[in-house]
Design a protein around this motif. Sequence first.
Motif, PDB file in Angstrom:
ATOM      1  N   ARG A 134      61.774  48.348 -15.098  1.00  0.00           N
ATOM      2  CA  ARG A 134      61.726  49.684 -14.500  1.00  0.00           C
ATOM      3  C   ARG A 134      61.941  49.609 -12.991  1.00  0.00           C
ATOM      4  N   LEU A 135      61.337  48.624 -12.333  1.00  0.00           N
ATOM      5  CA  LEU A 135      61.512  48.480 -10.885  1.00  0.00           C
ATOM      6  C   LEU A 135      62.928  48.022 -10.545  1.00  0.00           C
ATOM      7  N   ALA A 136      63.524  47.236 -11.430  1.00  0.00           N
ATOM      8  CA  ALA A 136      64.873  46.726 -11.173  1.00  0.00           C
ATOM      9  C   ALA A 136      65.889  47.847 -11.044  1.00  0.00           C
ATOM     10  N   GLN A 137      65.610  48.995 -11.645  1.00  0.00           N
ATOM     11  CA  GLN A 137      66.531  50.124 -11.546  1.00  0.00           C
ATOM     12  C   GLN A 137      66.621  50.682 -10.122  1.00  0.00           C
ATOM     13  N   ASP A 138      65.637  50.356  -9.290  1.00  0.00           N
ATOM     14  CA  ASP A 138      65.557  50.943  -7.949  1.00  0.00           C
ATOM     15  C   ASP A 138      66.254  50.121  -6.872  1.00  0.00           C
ATOM     16  N   ILE A 139      66.646  48.896  -7.191  1.00  0.00           N
ATOM     17  CA  ILE A 139      67.172  48.009  -6.146  1.00  0.00           C
ATOM     18  C   ILE A 139      68.648  47.688  -6.410  1.00  0.00           C
ATOM     19  N   VAL A 140      69.403  47.644  -5.317  1.00  0.00           N
ATOM     20  CA  VAL A 140      70.832  47.325  -5.374  1.00  0.00           C
ATOM     21  C   VAL A 140      71.068  46.018  -4.615  1.00  0.00           C
ATOM     22  N   PHE A 141      71.698  45.044  -5.279  1.00  0.00           N
ATOM     23  CA  PHE A 141      72.001  43.768  -4.642  1.00  0.00           C
ATOM     24  C   PHE A 141      73.377  43.824  -3.990  1.00  0.00           C
ATOM     25  N   PRO A 142      73.534  43.216  -2.824  1.00  0.00           N
ATOM     26  CA  PRO A 142      74.870  43.142  -2.207  1.00  0.00           C
ATOM     27  C   PRO A 142      75.843  42.424  -3.134  1.00  0.00           C
ATOM     28  N   ASP A 143      77.101  42.851  -3.121  1.00  0.00           N
ATOM     29  CA  ASP A 143      78.110  42.245  -4.001  1.00  0.00           C
ATOM     30  C   ASP A 143      78.818  41.087  -3.306  1.00  0.00           C
ATOM     31  N   PHE A 144      78.031  40.186  -2.716  1.00  0.00           N
ATOM     32  CA  PHE A 144      78.602  39.077  -1.958  1.00  0.00           C
ATOM     33  C   PHE A 144      79.054  37.933  -2.859  1.00  0.00           C
ATOM     34  N   PHE A 145      78.665  37.951  -4.109  1.00  0.00           N
ATOM     35  CA  PHE A 145      78.934  36.819  -4.985  1.00  0.00           C
ATOM     36  C   PHE A 145      79.261  37.349  -6.366  1.00  0.00           C
ATOM     37  N   ASP A 146      79.914  36.521  -7.178  1.00  0.00           N
ATOM     38  CA  ASP A 146      80.267  36.921  -8.527  1.00  0.00           C
ATOM     39  C   ASP A 146      79.023  36.921  -9.404  1.00  0.00           C
ATOM     40  N   GLY A 147      78.936  37.894 -10.293  1.00  0.00           N
ATOM     41  CA  GLY A 147      77.751  38.046 -11.122  1.00  0.00           C
ATOM     42  C   GLY A 147      77.426  36.835 -11.968  1.00  0.00           C
ATOM     43  N   ASP A 148      78.452  36.130 -12.462  1.00  0.00           N
ATOM     44  CA  ASP A 148      78.181  34.992 -13.329  1.00  0.00           C
ATOM     45  C   ASP A 148      77.663  33.774 -12.570  1.00  0.00           C
ATOM     46  N   SER A 149      77.672  33.829 -11.242  1.00  0.00           N
ATOM     47  CA  SER A 149      77.129  32.721 -10.453  1.00  0.00           C
ATOM     48  C   SER A 149      75.649  32.920 -10.125  1.00  0.00           C
ATOM     49  N   VAL A 150      75.119  34.120 -10.383  1.00  0.00           N
ATOM     50  CA  VAL A 150      73.714  34.404 -10.065  1.00  0.00           C
ATOM     51  C   VAL A 150      72.810  33.573 -10.959  1.00  0.00           C
ATOM     52  N   PHE A 151      71.854  32.897 -10.358  1.00  0.00           N
ATOM     53  CA  PHE A 151      70.907  32.079 -11.107  1.00  0.00           C
ATOM     54  C   PHE A 151      69.620  32.837 -11.394  1.00  0.00           C
ATOM     55  N   SER A 152      69.034  33.459 -10.366  1.00  0.00           N
ATOM     56  CA  SER A 152      67.760  34.149 -10.548  1.00  0.00           C
ATOM     57  C   SER A 152      67.626  35.273  -9.539  1.00  0.00           C
ATOM     58  N   SER A 153      66.742  36.204  -9.852  1.00  0.00           N
ATOM     59  CA  SER A 153      66.350  37.247  -8.911  1.00  0.00           C
ATOM     60  C   SER A 153      64.829  37.308  -8.945  1.00  0.00           C
ATOM     61  N   VAL A 154      64.213  36.789  -7.908  1.00  0.00           N
ATOM     62  CA  VAL A 154      62.778  36.521  -7.907  1.00  0.00           C
ATOM     63  C   VAL A 154      62.026  37.619  -7.157  1.00  0.00           C
ATOM     64  N   PHE A 155      61.123  38.264  -7.846  1.00  0.00           N
ATOM     65  CA  PHE A 155      60.291  39.332  -7.297  1.00  0.00           C
ATOM     66  C   PHE A 155      59.095  38.696  -6.596  1.00  0.00           C
ATOM     67  N   ARG A 156      58.844  39.109  -5.321  1.00  0.00           N
ATOM     68  CA  ARG A 156      57.772  38.505  -4.535  1.00  0.00           C
ATOM     69  C   ARG A 156      56.923  39.578  -3.864  1.00  0.00           C
ATOM     70  N   ILE A 157      55.615  39.333  -3.838  1.00  0.00           N
ATOM     71  CA  ILE A 157      54.685  40.196  -3.118  1.00  0.00           C
ATOM     72  C   ILE A 157      53.703  39.306  -2.364  1.00  0.00           C
ATOM     73  N   ALA A 158      53.451  39.644  -1.114  1.00  0.00           N
ATOM     74  CA  ALA A 158      52.500  38.884  -0.312  1.00  0.00           C
ATOM     75  C   ALA A 158      51.589  39.840   0.446  1.00  0.00           C
ATOM     76  N   SER A 159      50.335  39.462   0.554  1.00  0.00           N
ATOM     77  CA  SER A 159      49.430  40.257   1.366  1.00  0.00           C
ATOM     78  C   SER A 159      49.652  39.940   2.838  1.00  0.00           C
ATOM     79  N   ALA A 160      49.091  40.762   3.693  1.00  0.00           N
ATOM     80  CA  ALA A 160      49.313  40.621   5.135  1.00  0.00           C
ATOM     81  C   ALA A 160      48.869  39.248   5.625  1.00  0.00           C
TER      82      ALA A 160
END
Length: 326
Positions: A134-160
Amino acid sequence: MEINNENYIKKQVIQLKQINGVTRQAFLDEVYPKRVPMIFTGLDIGPCREKWTTDYLAQFGGSADVKIHVSASHQLDFINKNFLYRSLPFDKFVRRAANEDKQFFLCENECYYLRALGDDPRKDIAKIDKQFPRLAQDIVFPDFFDGDSVFSSVFRIASAKVQLWTHYDVMDNLLIQVTGRKRVVLFSPKEVENLYIVGDKSQVLDIDNPDLTQFPKFANVQRYEGMLNSGDILFIPALWFHNIISLEFGVAVNVFWRHLPKEVYDHKDVYGNRDPLPAARATQIVDRALKTLEELPREYADFYARLLIERIKRKAFTDDSFTDKS
């Protein structure tokens, strides 16, 4: 001569260059070949910047358990493990990380860090569209690379105030800062001799006030430094060491892609952090060589080890690699 840590380090700082509105062609032609980190501003990353409040994340991120780092220290140390792994439902974790929920595991001022994993961490690669569809629908990745070369898309959250240990990755990646601000410090691959590396991580935890008695070579290091604001994207070339400091609660997504031939990478590596196979084999060969030298008296082993080092320098070192020529 006594060195003043703060003043000396400041002399070594290179400010990261920023490019506003970079296009795919400009990235491929002007940025990528230089192999130097840069910050991109003014790109469309989708509605996530406005949508991803703690309430929204808690509602649409789900309540499945996530494995998080919990520490009483804001400087996370992966080598000495000054943190614990704990699990929390994602919606509850978000509120704790944002300091909206006052419950704790260790102490009232503990900090939290999430590096999202695959559904089965032993087999599955982290991909935001799989773990947080559901959250992935909100984000757009730059088209700097071909889709088949993508390895991972890692979601990160850190406190202050969370500061991640200095380390390198074996794949190129983009760090997309969705919310919050980060201070980023990077070191060229050529600084490896000054960073006191164990595996892929530096032993120098406090990069702003290092113990130069324990780590004297760190006084020679040159750093690249910049600030990431909401919507900014940091290009981190493979092998560049980076240290990330969250100045406030924030959410980010890393996109890693394979820029070397696919067969160079270990197909069993779900985290994308194992050294390329030729490098791993070379390391094993060096380990065997060092073990063999132990058969000689110490002065002989020292002499032939130095000869090997000089031979490696002549054969493998490239003087102009990883140099900012812009």
